[in-house]
Design a protein around this motif. Structure first.
Motif, PDB file in Angstrom:
ATOM      1  N   VAL A  89       0.864  -1.283   0.166  1.00 23.17           N
ATOM      2  CA  VAL A  89      -0.105   0.128  -0.126  1.00 23.17           C
ATOM      3  C   VAL A  89       0.873   1.186  -0.147  1.00 23.17           C
ATOM      4  O   VAL A  89       0.624   2.306  -0.778  1.00 23.17           O
ATOM      5  CB  VAL A  89      -0.898  -0.045   1.118  1.00 23.17           C
ATOM      6  N   ILE A  90       1.852   1.268   0.762  1.00 25.51           N
ATOM      7  CA  ILE A  90       2.942   2.571   0.680  1.00 25.51           C
ATOM      8  C   ILE A  90       3.405   2.796  -0.442  1.00 25.51           C
ATOM      9  O   ILE A  90       3.454   3.812  -1.142  1.00 25.51           O
ATOM     10  CB  ILE A  90       3.933   2.205   1.829  1.00 25.51           C
ATOM     11  N   MET A  91       3.932   1.651  -1.391  1.00 31.83           N
ATOM     12  CA  MET A  91       4.506   1.676  -2.572  1.00 31.83           C
ATOM     13  C   MET A  91       3.468   2.072  -3.528  1.00 31.83           C
ATOM     14  O   MET A  91       3.792   3.030  -4.259  1.00 31.83           O
ATOM     15  CB  MET A  91       5.272   0.461  -3.196  1.00 31.83           C
ATOM     16  N   THR A  92       2.415   1.696  -3.427  1.00 34.19           N
ATOM     17  CA  THR A  92       1.177   2.202  -4.259  1.00 34.19           C
ATOM     18  C   THR A  92       0.733   3.521  -4.178  1.00 34.19           C
ATOM     19  O   THR A  92       0.693   4.462  -5.222  1.00 34.19           O
ATOM     20  CB  THR A  92       0.078   1.084  -4.395  1.00 34.19           C
ATOM     21  N   VAL A  93       0.134   3.833  -2.948  1.00 32.83           N
ATOM     22  CA  VAL A  93      -0.076   5.190  -2.607  1.00 32.83           C
ATOM     23  C   VAL A  93       1.042   6.426  -2.732  1.00 32.83           C
ATOM     24  O   VAL A  93       0.788   7.357  -3.363  1.00 32.83           O
ATOM     25  CB  VAL A  93      -0.616   5.221  -1.255  1.00 32.83           C
ATOM     26  N   GLY A  94       2.278   5.830  -2.529  1.00 33.32           N
ATOM     27  CA  GLY A  94       3.505   6.627  -2.553  1.00 33.32           C
ATOM     28  C   GLY A  94       3.772   6.933  -4.148  1.00 33.32           C
ATOM     29  O   GLY A  94       4.021   8.160  -4.444  1.00 33.32           O
ATOM     30  N   LEU A  95       3.627   5.900  -4.918  1.00 32.58           N
ATOM     31  CA  LEU A  95       3.564   6.018  -6.583  1.00 32.58           C
ATOM     32  C   LEU A  95       2.749   6.967  -6.948  1.00 32.58           C
ATOM     33  O   LEU A  95       3.029   8.108  -7.936  1.00 32.58           O
ATOM     34  CB  LEU A  95       3.605   4.784  -7.228  1.00 32.58           C
ATOM     35  N   VAL A  96       1.310   6.917  -6.659  1.00 31.65           N
ATOM     36  CA  VAL A  96       0.408   7.694  -7.216  1.00 31.65           C
ATOM     37  C   VAL A  96       0.826   9.081  -6.743  1.00 31.65           C
ATOM     38  O   VAL A  96       0.610  10.219  -7.483  1.00 31.65           O
ATOM     39  CB  VAL A  96      -1.037   7.170  -6.777  1.00 31.65           C
TER      40      VAL A  96
END
Length: 131
Positions: free
Chosen positions: A20-27
């Motif tokens: 989730v951190i990688m996904t939300v961070g990327l967005v």
């Protein structure tokens, strides 16, 4: 619920948090890049900031995923094979972390001085506006 099942679930939650951190961070990073690239005041250096911020997001996500792997291996699947697989995963992720750190900062982590300021191109638009 058994002890092993409880910590297997904990490991899955930790790994989920990493994803989730990688996904939300990327967005978030991509949205900030689009905003910075569209603005004349912050366009300069926006690509470099994008690369640095994506690297930071990946590094944070990898660190959390390693924690999940350690919990799973030590508590849930304590066998020689699972420990060897964990060791290989940690080595691969550590190499990736070092490579990303070199890409972000331009030097090895042990070459950092304690009170360095980031290059101008790496600073956020908010920091640039304060100057």
């Amino acid at each position: 619920m058994s002890f092993e099942q409880l910590f297997a679930d904990v490991a899955r939650v930790i790994e989920g948090v990493g994803v989730v951190i990688m996904t939300v961070g990327l967005v978030s990073v991509l949205l900030r890049y689009a905003y910075a690239a569209a603005s004349d005041r912050t366009r300069t250096g926006s690509y470099e900031r994008l690369r640095v911020n994506i690297g930071r997001v990946i590094l944070l996500g990898l660190e959390i995923l390693i924690v999940g792997d350690i919990v799973r291996t030590i508590i849930v699947e304590a066998s020689v094979q699972s420990v060897l697989v964990l060791g290989l995963i940690v080595v691969i992720r550590t190499v990736l972390s070092f490579a990303l750190e070199v890409e972000i900062s331009g030097r090895w982590p042990w070459q950092q001085t304690p009170h360095t300021t980031p290059p101008q191109a790496v600073q956020s638009p908010e920091t640039l506006e304060e100057k």
